[in-house]
Write an enzyme that holds these catalytic residues in place. Structure first.
Site, PDB file in Angstrom:
ATOM      1  N   SER A 179      -9.288   3.432   1.944  1.00  9.18           N
ATOM      2  CA  SER A 179      -8.084   3.825   1.239  1.00  9.18           C
ATOM      3  C   SER A 179      -7.314   2.656   0.630  1.00  9.18           C
ATOM      4  O   SER A 179      -6.368   2.857  -0.140  1.00  9.18           O
ATOM      5  CB  SER A 179      -7.159   4.602   2.179  1.00  9.18           C
ATOM      6  OG  SER A 179      -6.748   3.804   3.283  1.00  9.18           O
TER       7      SER A 179
ATOM      8  N   SER B 289     -11.013   1.650   5.936  1.00 12.94           N
ATOM      9  CA  SER B 289     -10.159   1.584   4.743  1.00 12.94           C
ATOM     10  C   SER B 289      -9.864   0.176   4.265  1.00 12.94           C
ATOM     11  O   SER B 289      -9.419  -0.010   3.136  1.00 12.94           O
ATOM     12  CB  SER B 289      -8.842   2.321   5.006  1.00 12.94           C
ATOM     13  OG  SER B 289      -9.061   3.710   5.079  1.00 12.94           O
TER      14      SER B 289
ATOM     15  N   LYS C 226       0.835  -1.206   0.000  1.00 11.50           N
ATOM     16  CA  LYS C 226       0.000   0.000   0.000  1.00 11.50           C
ATOM     17  C   LYS C 226       0.866   1.251   0.000  1.00 11.50           C
ATOM     18  O   LYS C 226       1.860   1.334   0.720  1.00 11.50           O
ATOM     19  CB  LYS C 226      -0.925  -0.021   1.227  1.00 11.50           C
ATOM     20  CG  LYS C 226      -1.982   1.068   1.226  1.00 11.50           C
ATOM     21  CD  LYS C 226      -2.991   0.858   2.356  1.00 11.50           C
ATOM     22  CE  LYS C 226      -4.018   1.982   2.384  1.00 11.50           C
ATOM     23  NZ  LYS C 226      -5.043   1.785   3.435  1.00 11.50           N
TER      24      LYS C 226
END
Length: 457
Positions: free
Chosen positions: A152, A176, A77
């Site tokens: 996210s 997220s 990520k």
């Protein structure tokens, strides 16, 4: 045999260990799959040089395995600092940032033998459940390219759903992991806060509100990755509780507006699967006013974000590169008084007491993972939900707050598809420290609904 890119990490690891396939085969299949689908969804960013990746795969082929991810490609990520690889956080301020050292999460993945091929896309600084930023653009939903993949961890979820990755790391402060997992039909797990180590420089309050966690297309891969991310602290358990009692919180007594058909779809899936599994589901009234939870959450969240992003906000030349979400959080956080924060902490403690009482009566709680179906990818954020105006950029995500504020484990359960073919999901929430119990319930759910496959957009 299925295409290599469609297999889970556990199966790939078994095949590599048995020399049925080589890391070179897996890397070649992964890069070919990225070539085929990433242009449409834009999930994997900062992809490394192909010759270098193939060279690392050949080295893995020649070396003895040192971890279960030996020779398996991963993309990390883009909120995680990764040595020698652009780590932008989706912000123009860090568009060319190449860290000299790895964050702890990246170190643990590499120590398990993974080959880091690139990063997964995120919103700017991870704010807002829509993975779009000025550096790499928007990540699209594999089930409808006109829609968002969430965030996210949207890049991670979309990469899993399309077979570009077999497992992925994510993080979760305000849904997220859970939001993109629901919208991309994969599994995501927010562990008990503290199970997965944070970074040494993180504030103590941030450690209570946010955590890294695993994402995968199967619960077995989810658990295997959790062992790695937790630095070998997590241990699975063998079976689910007998006839578990599940508290169904639905839309929190109407406090959480839900887009048409979403609550009904979640209720139907829960009733059907729970019935098949022998789970006892009981609808329960809101255990605390939603506005109390919301006030505590947004106060503590803005306070933390203002500490993290206060420095660039104070520098006019850097502030010009912050998006409206970041500016809103920082300015709200800087305006808070000690009394505001003290009240929010007291409200959080009150919620922890309520949760302790609830988990004395129920094995787990269930809520929808989202309040909306995936929205258009061109939006910055939804301005209303079910005709109710959203008074902040993240009000439409309020349904994830109870688990986040409590710091408790929450598993994003795939729950099927709506009438237009878009996925949706449910949150299975357990008491703090009961991560293995929650994932054991997840294994039972998976057996009832079937495995998650790869989707070609």
């Amino acid at each position: 045999m299925a295409e290599l890119w469609a297999l889970g990490a556990g199966e790939l690891a078994r095949m590599i260990a048995a020399r049925e396939v080589s890391p070179v085969d897996v890397m070649r299949a992964t890069l070919a799959r990225i070539d085929a689908v990433n242009g449409a969804v834009n999930a994997v960013v900062s992809l490394r040089d192909r010759e270098a990746l193939m060279g690392e795969a050949r080295l893995c082929e020649a070396m003895p395995a040192e971890g279960w991810l030996h020779g398996i490609p991963v993309a990390i990520k883009d909120l995680v600092a990764t040595k020698g690889l652009r780590s932008s956080s989706g912000s123009p301020l860090f568009a060319d940032h190449v860290p000299e050292v790895d964050d702890g999460l990246a170190r643990r993945l590499k120590a398990a033998g993974a080959i880091v091929i690139g990063k997964t896309n995120v919103p700017e600084f991870g704010l807002g459940s829509h993975s779009t930023n000025p550096i790499f653009g928007v990540t699209r939903n594999p089930f409808d390219l006109s829609r968002t993949a969430g965030g996210s961890s949207g890049g991670a979820a979309a990469a899993l759903a399309t077979g570009m990755l077999s497992v992925a790391d994510g993080s979760d402060m305000m849904g997220s992991l859970r939001n993109p997992a629901a919208w991309c039909d994969v599994w995501g797990f927010r562990p008990s806060v503290g199970l997965v180590p944070g970074e040494p420089g993180d504030s103590a309050l941030l450690h209570r509100l946010a955590t890294h966690g695993p994402m995968a297309r199967s619960v077995s891969d989810l658990e295997a990755l959790l062992v790695t991310l937790s630095d070998d602290v997590y241990r699975p358990i063998g079976r689910v509780p007998d006839a578990p009692r599940i508290g169904w919180l639905a839309d929190w007594g109407g406090a959480y507006p839900m887009e048409a058909g979403l609550l009904q779809a979640g209720t139907a899936t829960l009733e059907r699967v729970a019935g098949d599994l022998g789970w006892h589901v009981e609808a329960i009234a809101p255990p605390m006013p939603a506005e109390v939870l919301w006030n505590s959450w947004v106060t503590l969240r803005s306070f933390v974000v203002s500490m993290e992003l206060g420095a660039p906000w104070r520098a006019p030349e850097q502030r010009a590169h912050l998006n409206p979400q970041a500016i809103w959080e920082v300015e709200r956080g800087l305006a808070l008084t000690g009394d505001h924060v003290e009240q929010a902490l007291a409200q959080r403690l009150g919620w922890l007491e309520v949760l302790a009482d609830l988990f004395g009566r129920y094995d787990a709680l269930v809520l929808p993972s989202t309040q909306m179906w995936p929205f258009p990818a061109g939006w910055d954020w939804p301005r209303e939900v079910a005709s109710q105006v959203a008074d902040t950029y993240h009000r439409w995500m309020e349904v994830v707050v109870p688990a986040s504020l409590g710091g408790v484990p929450a598993l994003a359960l795939p729950a099927g598809y709506g009438p237009t073919g878009l996925p949706h999901g449910l949150q299975l929430i357990g008491p703090s420290g009961a991560d293995a119990k929650v994932l054991a319930l997840g294994r039972a759910w998976e057996a009832a609904i079937g495995p998650r496959g790869c989707h070609t957009p």
